[in-house]
Design an enzyme around this catalytic site. Structure first.
Site, short mmCIF file in Angstrom:
data_model
loop_
_atom_site.label_atom_id
_atom_site.label_comp_id
_atom_site.label_asym_id
_atom_site.label_seq_id
_atom_site.Cartn_x
_atom_site.Cartn_y
_atom_site.Cartn_z
N ILE A 438 0.81 -1.22 0.00
CA ILE A 438 0.00 0.00 0.00
C ILE A 438 0.85 1.27 0.00
O ILE A 438 0.34 2.36 -0.22
CB ILE A 438 -0.99 -0.03 1.18
CG1 ILE A 438 -1.83 -1.30 1.12
CG2 ILE A 438 -1.90 1.18 1.21
CD1 ILE A 438 -2.60 -1.50 -0.18
N GLU A 491 8.09 5.32 1.37
CA GLU A 491 7.65 6.52 2.09
C GLU A 491 8.51 6.90 3.30
O GLU A 491 8.03 7.57 4.22
CB GLU A 491 6.17 6.40 2.52
CG GLU A 491 5.22 6.19 1.35
CD GLU A 491 3.74 6.07 1.77
OE1 GLU A 491 3.37 6.60 2.83
OE2 GLU A 491 2.97 5.47 1.01
N ARG A 522 -3.25 9.99 22.17
CA ARG A 522 -2.86 10.36 20.81
C ARG A 522 -3.42 11.71 20.40
O ARG A 522 -4.61 11.98 20.58
CB ARG A 522 -3.36 9.32 19.81
CG ARG A 522 -2.68 8.00 19.90
CD ARG A 522 -1.26 8.08 19.37
NE ARG A 522 -0.77 6.74 19.14
CZ ARG A 522 -0.69 6.16 17.95
NH1 ARG A 522 -1.01 6.84 16.87
NH2 ARG A 522 -0.26 4.93 17.84
N TRP A 568 -8.17 16.08 6.74
CA TRP A 568 -7.20 16.01 7.84
C TRP A 568 -6.45 17.33 8.04
O TRP A 568 -5.38 17.37 8.63
CB TRP A 568 -6.27 14.81 7.65
CG TRP A 568 -7.01 13.51 7.82
CD1 TRP A 568 -8.26 13.34 8.32
CD2 TRP A 568 -6.54 12.19 7.51
NE1 TRP A 568 -8.62 12.02 8.33
CE2 TRP A 568 -7.58 11.28 7.85
CE3 TRP A 568 -5.35 11.68 6.99
CZ2 TRP A 568 -7.45 9.90 7.67
CZ3 TRP A 568 -5.24 10.30 6.81
CH2 TRP A 568 -6.27 9.42 7.16
N GLU A 672 -9.49 -2.34 2.68
CA GLU A 672 -9.34 -3.19 3.86
C GLU A 672 -10.42 -4.26 3.84
O GLU A 672 -11.59 -3.93 3.77
CB GLU A 672 -9.50 -2.34 5.13
CG GLU A 672 -9.33 -3.16 6.38
CD GLU A 672 -10.05 -2.56 7.57
OE1 GLU A 672 -9.76 -1.43 7.93
OE2 GLU A 672 -10.92 -3.25 8.11
N HIS A 701 -2.70 -4.17 11.15
CA HIS A 701 -2.80 -3.53 12.47
C HIS A 701 -2.29 -4.43 13.57
O HIS A 701 -2.18 -4.01 14.71
CB HIS A 701 -4.24 -3.12 12.75
CG HIS A 701 -4.77 -2.17 11.71
ND1 HIS A 701 -5.44 -2.61 10.59
CD2 HIS A 701 -4.67 -0.83 11.59
CE1 HIS A 701 -5.75 -1.57 9.85
NE2 HIS A 701 -5.29 -0.48 10.42
#
Ligand code: GLN
Ligand code: ZN
Length: 761
Positions: A438, A491, A522, A568, A672, A701
């Protein structure tokens, strides 16, 4: 006089003190007493900040150790069996176990409660789990303790609770099919008990948040509102019901007539609710108007807000309250901390502290219109509005002209998919079930350290480039050894998939301390869209060209799409989301074209936040989906037929948006699916989705490495739904959070699974 109040304040702290304390506590470096001290200090500081800003009535109960919905679950005793403490008394350990899970070893382990987005914000709450025989009992004292604490500090307080209907709505029925609404009668007595306790503590007003009143509610939920509040009416305390994130619309009559003492509405998101509401509100009720945006970082246009408030004040007098639109949880804490912003930009912004000042100022302007402080603030606000309206920093004629000149064909590829895919297949010459990833590979600490050193000037540009090149070489080498078909550069140079691009575009600004809680400890620090957006120069081409030069396989260019960039970031308020998305689309389109010119044949445009942008009300969906998919197509349509466009989306509900996903017309979409056992593909099958699909065959994950048989079985399930010649093989999402060993192990198995399928089909 109109009372000023706040619906809630960010709890994380100006310097993210809560984050740091929580993480130290979880690591065992801070004990519970130490953690509690930090919590107490933060609460005290936040009340004082709001009071100093001029807020009359302060919120209590907005502080949470992890999440306010979780606090409510503890308060009501909604503690799933697997977390029940042996002595029956939940403590902080129980709370953190519910939030974060317990690893095996102790008591066999327990998985955390599910987390999901709080309405249309980027805040995530922990989903309450209800059983059919759910009992509710007051089980957590925090609210009462916080009230005592605030009163001991001499504050005038208003406890904040999530209302019973919203609380039940947010939860999930577990183990058996039953209606969450059936639990209402059992839950209400706990609210009664809470109100009585608060009254005994000397509280006068309580705020009950029922934001679900801005959603399309089923009739039985609407009916339940009347039932619930008729029952709660007899309990002590004056009750203000708070709605936000949208307009009441068809629920306006219901909300206005509930037997409560006040109603808060969000006039930022839904200004059209005013003045209608004035005619619907019973004469005894308080009306709280949310006129300062709690969801963004821009200064309020005080004159404009005051126009509305003056009108309301004439009708309501002291029954008018002034507030931010919603809890300030969703805005950063204090603009005063920003020492690196230029004076002009800073004069345009307001964080939570400044928003409280705005609210207080507006309320004061109603009773003391001639006070020098009021006149000064209004003059300053007028100046801000004027300087923004004319600023060359915001308004770029070239960008606006380019958007204005767009024609429908700019958002269409030259040929339909069937023609394109034939050309692409001829040119790319990939095997059946082509394998890819990805985009990101593990972001190791070495990578983060190099980036940090470069930012601090400890690493020269040349040294930094070499460090990243060496990461790229490693990623390419691994992928070649694994036998993947379409490679990525990994990346390594990207801190974040939005910020990385925002930093290279004109029109964005960045704060140093603009953190907003995302979940638990977070936080995110969204970039701010200040002005018209454009791309001064290529952003990724050199990295991708370098990577392509290392291999004879195809290297996939990797970009973030316009909708995700917008969702975002903190957006502008003086321009529609739609036009901002179009500007972003044009900027990224230029990058896609440059990649093609550099010889790159496959470009992926990630749209992780595509679904997130959906409005809360169904009636507004189509408009959003139309402009969002158009923005994607605009980004993707500058290239020739034979250039293959991929997109990636990492969420799990496609049923209700599949038509718009198809309208994006990406040649390949990776999604997903592994956790849903390929059931997600049902939507694609039912719609006869025509383009290629890469259903994720393993969950990134988790560090678990599934074997190739498991992945092959998933692929067979996929092939029952989607013709095999249109399937790709890839993980669920990027691998940046994983470590190399498990990444390689999983990819070895994934490639083996693809080979197995090639042999079978
Ligand atoms: N290309 C990004 C990555 O691999 C996609 C991340 C995402 O979808 N959230 O990390
Ligand atoms: Zn993803």
């Amino acid at each position: 006089m109109a009372l000023s109040h706040s619906l809630g304040f960010p709890r994380i702290g100006r310097d993210r003190e809560l984050k740091k304390a929580l993480e130290a506590f979880w690591k065992g470096e801070l004990d519970e007493a130490g953690l509690r001290v930090v919590g107490r200090q933060l609460r005290a500081e936040h009340w004082q900040l709001q009071k100093d800003a001029g807020i009359d009535l302060l919120p209590v109960g907005d502080f949470a150790w992890y999440d306010q919905v979780l606090t409510h679950s503890l308060t009501f005793g909604v503690i799933p069996e697997r977390f029940r403490p042996h002595d029956g008394k939940p403590g902080l350990q129980t709370l953190f176990a519910m939030a974060r899970g317990v690893s095996k070893g102790c008591c066999g382990g327990a998985h955390a409660q599910e987390m999901t987005k709080w309405f249309d914000t980027n805040y995530h709450y922990l989903v309450p789990e209800f059983t059919a025989d759910q009992q509710f009992a007051l089980s957590w004292e925090q609210l009462f303790e916080d009230v005592d604490e605030a009163r001991a500090l001499g504050h005038s307080v208003k406890p904040v609770l999530i209302g019973p209907l919203t609380y039940l709505w947010l939860g999930k029925a577990k183990g058996g099919d039953f209606d969450r609404l059936d639990l209402l009668e059992r839950l209400l007595p706990v609210y009664g008990e809470i109100f009585q306790r608060l009254a005994a503590q000397g509280v006068e007003w309580v705020q009950i948040d029922e934001p679900i009143l801005v959603l399309d509610l089923p009739q039985d939920w609407k009916n339940a509102f009347e039932r619930a509040y008729n029952l709660l009416q007899k309990e002590p305390l004056k009750k203000l019901i708070a709605t936000y994130f949208g307009g009441l619309e068809d629920n306006l009559g219901l909300a206005a007539s509930l037997p409560l003492d006040g109603l808060h509405i969000d006039l930022v998101r839904a200004p059209e609710q005013f003045p209608t509401i004035l005619d619907r509100l019973p004469a005894y009720k308080v009306l709280s108007l949310g006129v300062v945006n709690g969801r963004n970082v821009w200064r309020c246009d005080l004159e404009k807000a005051l126009d509305v408030l003056r009108h309301a004040h004439e009708r309501l007098g002291e029954r008018l309250w002034v507030a931010p639109s919603c809890s300030l949880l969703h805005s950063p804490v204090d603009l005063a901390r920003e020492d690196k912003l230029d004076a002009e930009l800073k004069s345009w912004l307001a964080f939570a502290v400044q928003k409280c000042e705005e609210v207080a100022l507006l309320s004061r302007a109603l009773s003391e219109p001639e006070a020098p402080a009021v006149l000064d603030a209004l003059a300053a606000s007028r100046e801000v509005q004027a300087s923004r309206a004319a600023s060359p920093r915001i308004h770029k004629a070239e960008v606006q002209a380019r958007v204005a000149a767009l024609k429908p064909e700019d958002s269409e590829r030259s040929s339909p998919f069937a023609v394109r895919i034939a050309r692409q297949r001829e040119r790319l010459y990939l095997p059946a079930f082509p394998t890819t990833t990805i985009g990101s590979f593990p972001q190791t600490s070495a990578i983060r350290l190099a980036r940090q050193a470069f930012r601090q000037g400890k690493l020269s540009a040349a040294e930094y480039t070499e460090a990243m090149h060496s990461e790229i070489r490693h990623a390419v080498e691994v992928q070649e050894q694994l036998g993947l078909d379409v490679l990525v550069h990994g990346e390594a140079e990207r801190n974040d998939m939005v910020e990385y691009f925002a930093e290279q575009l004109n029109g964005y600004a960045f704060t140093r301390f603009g953190w907003v809680q995302s979940y638990g400890s977070r936080c995110v620090k969204p970039a701010v869209i200040v002005g018209d957006l454009s791309r001064p120069q290529a952003m990724t081409v050199e990295w991708i060209r370098y990577a392509q030069g290392l291999t004879a396989k195809w290297m996939k260019g990797m970009l973030t799409g316009p909708v995700t960039m917008l969702m975002w970031s903190f957006p502008r308020e003086d321009l529609s989301r739609e036009v901002q998305a179009r500007q972003l689309a044009l900027a990224i389109r230029d990058e896609v074209v440059d990649l093609e010119e550099a010889g790159i044949r496959i470009v992926q445009i990630d749209e992780a936040a595509f679904r997130e942008g959906l409005p809360l009300r169904r009636a507004e969906w189509q408009h959003y989906l139309d402009w969002a998919s158009e923005a994607f197509r605009l980004t993707a349509s500058g290239v020739r037929d034979e250039t293959q466009i991929h997109t990636h989306m990492c969420y799990s509900e496609f049923n209700d948006v599949i038509e718009s996903i198809a309208a994006m017309d990406a040649d390949v979409i990776t999604i997903e699916t592994s956790r849903s056992d390929m059931e997600l593909l049902d939507a694609f099958e039912a719609f006869a989705y025509p383009n290629e699909i890469g259903p994720g065959v393993y969950d990134i994950h988790s560090p678990r490495v599934p074997d190739s048989a498991e992945m092959a079985a998933l692929l067979r399930k996929a092939a029952e739904r989607i013709p095999a010649e249109r399937l790709w093989v890839n993980p669920d999402c990027g691998l940046k959070t994983r470590a190399w060993p498990e990444t390689e192990a999983a990819l070895v198995n994934m490639v083996a699974a693809a080979r197995q399928l090639r042999a079978e089909f």
